[in-house]
Design a protein around this motif. Structure first.
Motif, PDB file in Angstrom:
ATOM      1  N   ALA A 155       0.829  -1.211   0.000  1.00 24.59           N
ATOM      2  CA  ALA A 155       0.000   0.000   0.000  1.00 24.59           C
ATOM      3  C   ALA A 155       0.864   1.262   0.000  1.00 24.59           C
ATOM      4  N   ASP A 156       2.037   1.181   0.588  1.00 18.91           N
ATOM      5  CA  ASP A 156       2.952   2.332   0.724  1.00 18.91           C
ATOM      6  C   ASP A 156       2.253   3.475   1.471  1.00 18.91           C
ATOM      7  N   ASN A 157       2.233   4.650   0.881  1.00 15.50           N
ATOM      8  CA  ASN A 157       1.767   5.835   1.625  1.00 15.50           C
ATOM      9  C   ASN A 157       0.283   5.790   1.900  1.00 15.50           C
ATOM     10  N   ILE A 158      -0.088   5.968   3.163  1.00 14.99           N
ATOM     11  CA  ILE A 158      -1.486   6.053   3.560  1.00 14.99           C
ATOM     12  C   ILE A 158      -1.622   7.302   4.419  1.00 14.99           C
ATOM     13  N   ARG A 159      -2.301   8.275   3.916  1.00 13.40           N
ATOM     14  CA  ARG A 159      -2.519   9.554   4.618  1.00 13.40           C
ATOM     15  C   ARG A 159      -1.281   9.979   5.412  1.00 13.40           C
ATOM     16  N   ASP A 160      -0.283  10.407   4.676  1.00 15.09           N
ATOM     17  CA  ASP A 160       0.948  10.866   5.308  1.00 15.09           C
ATOM     18  C   ASP A 160       1.443  12.124   4.607  1.00 15.09           C
ATOM     19  N   ALA A 161       2.686  12.518   4.812  1.00 15.35           N
ATOM     20  CA  ALA A 161       3.196  13.759   4.228  1.00 15.35           C
ATOM     21  C   ALA A 161       3.334  13.667   2.710  1.00 15.35           C
ATOM     22  N   TRP A 162       3.254  12.435   2.183  1.00 20.40           N
ATOM     23  CA  TRP A 162       3.432  12.219   0.752  1.00 20.40           C
ATOM     24  C   TRP A 162       2.112  12.150   0.011  1.00 20.40           C
ATOM     25  N   SER A 163       1.089  11.664   0.684  1.00 21.61           N
ATOM     26  CA  SER A 163      -0.196  11.435   0.009  1.00 21.61           C
ATOM     27  C   SER A 163      -1.341  11.427   1.015  1.00 21.61           C
ATOM     28  N   PRO A 164      -2.460  12.083   0.665  1.00 17.81           N
ATOM     29  CA  PRO A 164      -3.618  12.024   1.570  1.00 17.81           C
ATOM     30  C   PRO A 164      -4.466  10.771   1.329  1.00 17.81           C
TER      31      PRO A 164
END
Ligand SMILES: [Zn+2]
Length: 390
Positions: A292-301
């Motif tokens: 899944a990688d980014n989950i609601r973080d500084a990289w992606s909402p």
């Protein structure tokens, strides 16, 4: 304790699974009931093996926090600075947030994860310690692999020393990121990763966003080092955008080396970036998995932590419509057999769908999730009387 899960559907029929010591002991077509043992009635719901998220970050997300507005990505160093600033404003602890995401993943049926965990001389082992604690707490229900991840650049941030500490203290794999774009030293960055992997008998998982021929050159170095250090089957390249940017002819030797050294490719199925062509990887015999990688973080909402959703996105993005293609997509998100097998660990979930391909297309909610035969998500149900009287 012995447990019986009745009326589970697969291969178009209803079956009863008898489970003991966390493993499936017997699979019989549903016909009668045994009241002496603990029974769960699946009521005809579809059996699906539990999921594996092979690329996530338990220490980066903002779940459980007030909404944080993001800024568009500019450059990697600027984004790394922005992320550090954002993470310094969290109200909840690393331990709390790691558990929030893990529980979300378990509720979607993910019972195996590989999490990258930031380490650098500034934060030290703080993130790793939180994730090690979580791994201990979840050891009965979830398999957690930990990658020591020098997010600020292994060489750039002078992180070799702290990486050794991380590997000494429980991290399973050596991470890395963009040896050219971030470290500006491709060979020495890759060499340092494999030296760490040899010293600590650890696997390797490299974040590689480098484009085109630069990315291909880096992957070729990774396969060379895999061969030299005899790490076949223990090395992965995550993202590998470059494999979606060059022609099959240009990638032919790279694909052969990936297969020969058993280096796997892991993708998060980006919509806005190139990604490896899955058919090309499979035709070449390269192992392919999803995270899944980014989950609601500084990289992606974006992101909800559901790997079934991620595989469905891959299938839709790839234009896959046949049963064979949809079933194949499921194999990228599980490390279990698609139907139960006697002797296998009883890790499965139940959904309201006709078959795997229907579940892939419709992404049904998980009605129940079992890990090692224990119901870890969903309502405990007993056999319904209507069924007994029949
Ligand atoms: Zn990542």
């Amino acid at each position: 304790m012995k447990k019986l899960v009745k009326q589970v559907r697969f291969e178009g029929k209803l079956w009863d699974l008898s489970i003991e010591n966390g493993a499936i002991q017997e699979i019989v077509e549903t016909s009668s009931t045994n009241k002496d043992i603990s029974t769960y009635d699946a009521e005809g719901l579809l059996y699906l093996p539990t999921l594996a998220d092979m690329h996530c970050h338990l220490d980066k997300h903002f779940l459980g926090e007030p909404w944080r507005p993001l800024q568009p990505f500019i450059t990697l160093p600027k984004q790394l600075k922005f992320e550090k600033e954002m993470l310094s404003t969290m109200q909840s602890s690393l331990e709390e947030r790691a558990m929030i995401l893990s529980e979300l993943m378990l509720s979607h049926g993910t019972t195996k994860m590989r999490t990258h965990v930031d380490v650098d001389p500034e934060i030290g082992l703080k993130h790793l310690e939180a994730v090690l604690q979580l791994r201990e707490q979840l050891k009965d229900v979830m398999e957690v692999e930990i990658v020591a991840f020098p997010q600020q650049g292994l060489i750039r941030s002078n992180s070799v020393g702290i990486m050794k500490e991380a590997l000494r203290n429980g991290a399973d794999l050596v991470g890395g990121v963009d040896p050219a774009g971030l470290d500006r030293k491709v060979e020495s960055s890759i060499e340092a990763m494999f030296e760490l992997s040899s010293e600590f008998d650890a696997g390797v998982d490299l974040h590689l966003h480098e484009p085109g021929h630069l990315g291909k050159y880096t992957i070729d170095l990774v396969t060379d080092y895999t061969r030299q250090t005899k790490k076949q089957g223990r090395v992965a390249v995550s993202h590998a955008y470059c494999l979606g940017m060059l022609s099959d002819a240009e990638l032919s030797d790279t694909m052969t080396a990936l297969r020969e050294e058993n280096v796997s490719i892991i993708s998060s199925v980006p919509i806005d970036r190139p990604m490896p062509r899955v058919e090309t990887l499979l035709d070449a015999g390269v192992t392919f998995k999803l995270g899944a990688d980014n989950i609601r973080d500084a990289w992606s909402p974006y992101g909800n932590g559901d790997m079934l959703h991620r595989a469905s996105r891959l299938a839709e993005k790839s234009g896959w419509v046949t049963d064979e293609q949809l079933i194949k997509a499921y194999s990228f998100i599980t490390n279990r057999s698609l139907t139960p097998k006697v002797g296998e660990t009883a890790d499965f979930m139940l959904v309201d769908a006709q078959n795997i391909q229907h579940a892939m297309a419709s992404i049904p909610k998980r009605e129940a999730v079992f890990s090692k035969g224990k119901l870890i998500f969903g309502e405990e149900k007993t056999l319904n009387s209507e069924y007994i009287s029949r």
